[in-house]
Design a protein around this motif. Structure first.
Motif, PDB file in Angstrom:
ATOM      1  N   ASP A  80       0.836  -1.193   0.000  1.00 53.59           N
ATOM      2  CA  ASP A  80       0.000   0.000   0.000  1.00 53.59           C
ATOM      3  C   ASP A  80       0.880   1.256   0.000  1.00 53.59           C
ATOM      4  O   ASP A  80       1.740   1.399   0.874  1.00 53.59           O
ATOM      5  CB  ASP A  80      -0.899  -0.010   1.241  1.00 53.59           C
ATOM      6  CG  ASP A  80      -1.810   1.192   1.265  1.00 53.59           C
ATOM      7  OD1 ASP A  80      -2.898   1.103   0.663  1.00 53.59           O
ATOM      8  OD2 ASP A  80      -1.433   2.222   1.869  1.00 53.59           O
ATOM      9  N   PRO A  81       0.704   2.156  -0.966  1.00 53.09           N
ATOM     10  CA  PRO A  81       1.551   3.356  -1.031  1.00 53.09           C
ATOM     11  C   PRO A  81       1.491   4.207   0.237  1.00 53.09           C
ATOM     12  O   PRO A  81       2.510   4.746   0.668  1.00 53.09           O
ATOM     13  CB  PRO A  81       1.008   4.129  -2.235  1.00 53.09           C
ATOM     14  CG  PRO A  81       0.302   3.111  -3.068  1.00 53.09           C
ATOM     15  CD  PRO A  81      -0.224   2.089  -2.113  1.00 53.09           C
ATOM     16  N   ALA A  82       0.318   4.325   0.846  1.00 55.10           N
ATOM     17  CA  ALA A  82       0.211   5.121   2.075  1.00 55.10           C
ATOM     18  C   ALA A  82       0.976   4.452   3.212  1.00 55.10           C
ATOM     19  O   ALA A  82       1.618   5.137   4.018  1.00 55.10           O
ATOM     20  CB  ALA A  82      -1.254   5.320   2.458  1.00 55.10           C
ATOM     21  N   THR A  83       0.945   3.130   3.265  1.00 54.80           N
ATOM     22  CA  THR A  83       1.708   2.418   4.291  1.00 54.80           C
ATOM     23  C   THR A  83       3.197   2.619   4.066  1.00 54.80           C
ATOM     24  O   THR A  83       3.946   2.858   5.027  1.00 54.80           O
ATOM     25  CB  THR A  83       1.352   0.912   4.290  1.00 54.80           C
ATOM     26  OG1 THR A  83      -0.026   0.774   4.676  1.00 54.80           O
ATOM     27  CG2 THR A  83       2.224   0.128   5.250  1.00 54.80           C
ATOM     28  N   ARG A  84       3.635   2.557   2.825  1.00 50.67           N
ATOM     29  CA  ARG A  84       5.060   2.802   2.546  1.00 50.67           C
ATOM     30  C   ARG A  84       5.466   4.199   2.996  1.00 50.67           C
ATOM     31  O   ARG A  84       6.527   4.384   3.594  1.00 50.67           O
ATOM     32  CB  ARG A  84       5.375   2.586   1.063  1.00 50.67           C
ATOM     33  CG  ARG A  84       5.387   1.121   0.678  1.00 50.67           C
ATOM     34  CD  ARG A  84       6.048   0.876  -0.663  1.00 50.67           C
ATOM     35  NE  ARG A  84       5.467   1.603  -1.762  1.00 50.67           N
ATOM     36  CZ  ARG A  84       4.414   1.206  -2.475  1.00 50.67           C
ATOM     37  NH1 ARG A  84       3.811   0.075  -2.195  1.00 50.67           N
ATOM     38  NH2 ARG A  84       3.973   1.944  -3.480  1.00 50.67           N
ATOM     39  N   ARG A  85       4.625   5.198   2.733  1.00 53.06           N
ATOM     40  CA  ARG A  85       4.925   6.558   3.185  1.00 53.06           C
ATOM     41  C   ARG A  85       4.992   6.606   4.713  1.00 53.06           C
ATOM     42  O   ARG A  85       5.878   7.253   5.282  1.00 53.06           O
ATOM     43  CB  ARG A  85       3.877   7.552   2.669  1.00 53.06           C
ATOM     44  CG  ARG A  85       4.028   7.882   1.196  1.00 53.06           C
ATOM     45  CD  ARG A  85       3.150   9.042   0.769  1.00 53.06           C
ATOM     46  NE  ARG A  85       1.731   8.795   0.932  1.00 53.06           N
ATOM     47  CZ  ARG A  85       0.955   8.167   0.034  1.00 53.06           C
ATOM     48  NH1 ARG A  85       1.477   7.727  -1.097  1.00 53.06           N
ATOM     49  NH2 ARG A  85      -0.325   7.992   0.274  1.00 53.06           N
ATOM     50  N   ASP A  86       4.072   5.914   5.375  1.00 55.40           N
ATOM     51  CA  ASP A  86       4.087   5.865   6.838  1.00 55.40           C
ATOM     52  C   ASP A  86       5.367   5.209   7.360  1.00 55.40           C
ATOM     53  O   ASP A  86       5.936   5.652   8.361  1.00 55.40           O
ATOM     54  CB  ASP A  86       2.876   5.101   7.381  1.00 55.40           C
ATOM     55  CG  ASP A  86       1.574   5.877   7.243  1.00 55.40           C
ATOM     56  OD1 ASP A  86       1.613   7.087   6.930  1.00 55.40           O
ATOM     57  OD2 ASP A  86       0.519   5.247   7.453  1.00 55.40           O
ATOM     58  N   LEU A  87       5.830   4.174   6.678  1.00 56.46           N
ATOM     59  CA  LEU A  87       7.047   3.486   7.107  1.00 56.46           C
ATOM     60  C   LEU A  87       8.276   4.372   6.910  1.00 56.46           C
ATOM     61  O   LEU A  87       9.179   4.383   7.749  1.00 56.46           O
ATOM     62  CB  LEU A  87       7.221   2.160   6.366  1.00 56.46           C
ATOM     63  CG  LEU A  87       6.160   1.106   6.647  1.00 56.46           C
ATOM     64  CD1 LEU A  87       6.430  -0.154   5.839  1.00 56.46           C
ATOM     65  CD2 LEU A  87       6.062   0.786   8.120  1.00 56.46           C
TER      66      LEU A  87
END
Length: 182
Positions: A80-87
């Motif tokens: 998930d792109p948003a999860t990658r940004r969060d990570l």
């Protein structure tokens, strides 16, 4: 935080690492199941993968805000792109993301390639290999550390992770910030 493919030992290693570091443990797959009131394989069958991924995205975002211990993410959460940004934000704020790597030969006996793994239905070995080829670059991109779990028990992997965390977080005064194991 631990990421990696099915069979890498994320949940088991997370529990062992949390015990070693005297932290709490949380697993986003368990969070999804608790929220949905059913196991992941049922979510896939009854509601579809998009519904599962939405629940997973929410579980990860919530855990990143609420949890201050060792966190195991589901194998596909990093897609998930948003999860990658969060990570990326989590890492830039001082958190550590550990990629638990595993080969097919060692993942197979752990996973069992059974029906509880909906993305591995059909030819499970070929599915796992394709899944790993697609996900490896993402795991590597979000991780601060990589640890192979091949041939190792969870306790041994947790010890390696703890040692790498200590080496990575020891500052010039010789003290270690144990919170980086979150």
């Amino acid at each position: 935080m631990l990421v990696g493919p099915p069979g890498a030992g994320k949940s088991t290693v997370a529990a062992a690492l949390a015990a070693r570091l005297h932290l709490t443990v949380r697993d986003t797959d368990a969070d999804v199941e608790r929220t949905a009131g059913k196991v992941i394989s049922e979510i896939f069958v009854e509601d579809g993968e998009p519904a599962f991924r939405a629940l997973e995205r929410t579980a990860v975002a919530t855990a990143l805000v609420e949890h201050h211990g060792v966190l195991a993410l589901g194998g596909g959460a990093v897609l998930d792109p948003a999860t990658r940004r969060d990570l990326v934000r989590y890492r830039s704020d001082g958190g550590t993301v550990v990629f638990l790597d595993v080969s097919l030969a060692h993942a197979a006996p752990r996973v069992g390639f059974n029906q509880s793994r909906p993305l591995l239905l059909g030819n499970p070995r070929a599915q796992w290999q394709a899944l790993m080829e697609a996900r490896r670059p993402v795991y590597e991109a979000v991780a601060s550390l990589r640890v192979s779990t091949d041939g190792l028990r969870a306790g041994a992997v947790a010890e390696i992770v703890e040692n790498q965390l200590a080496a990575a977080t020891t500052d010039t005064s010789g003290t270690t910030d144990r919170r980086s194991g979150e």
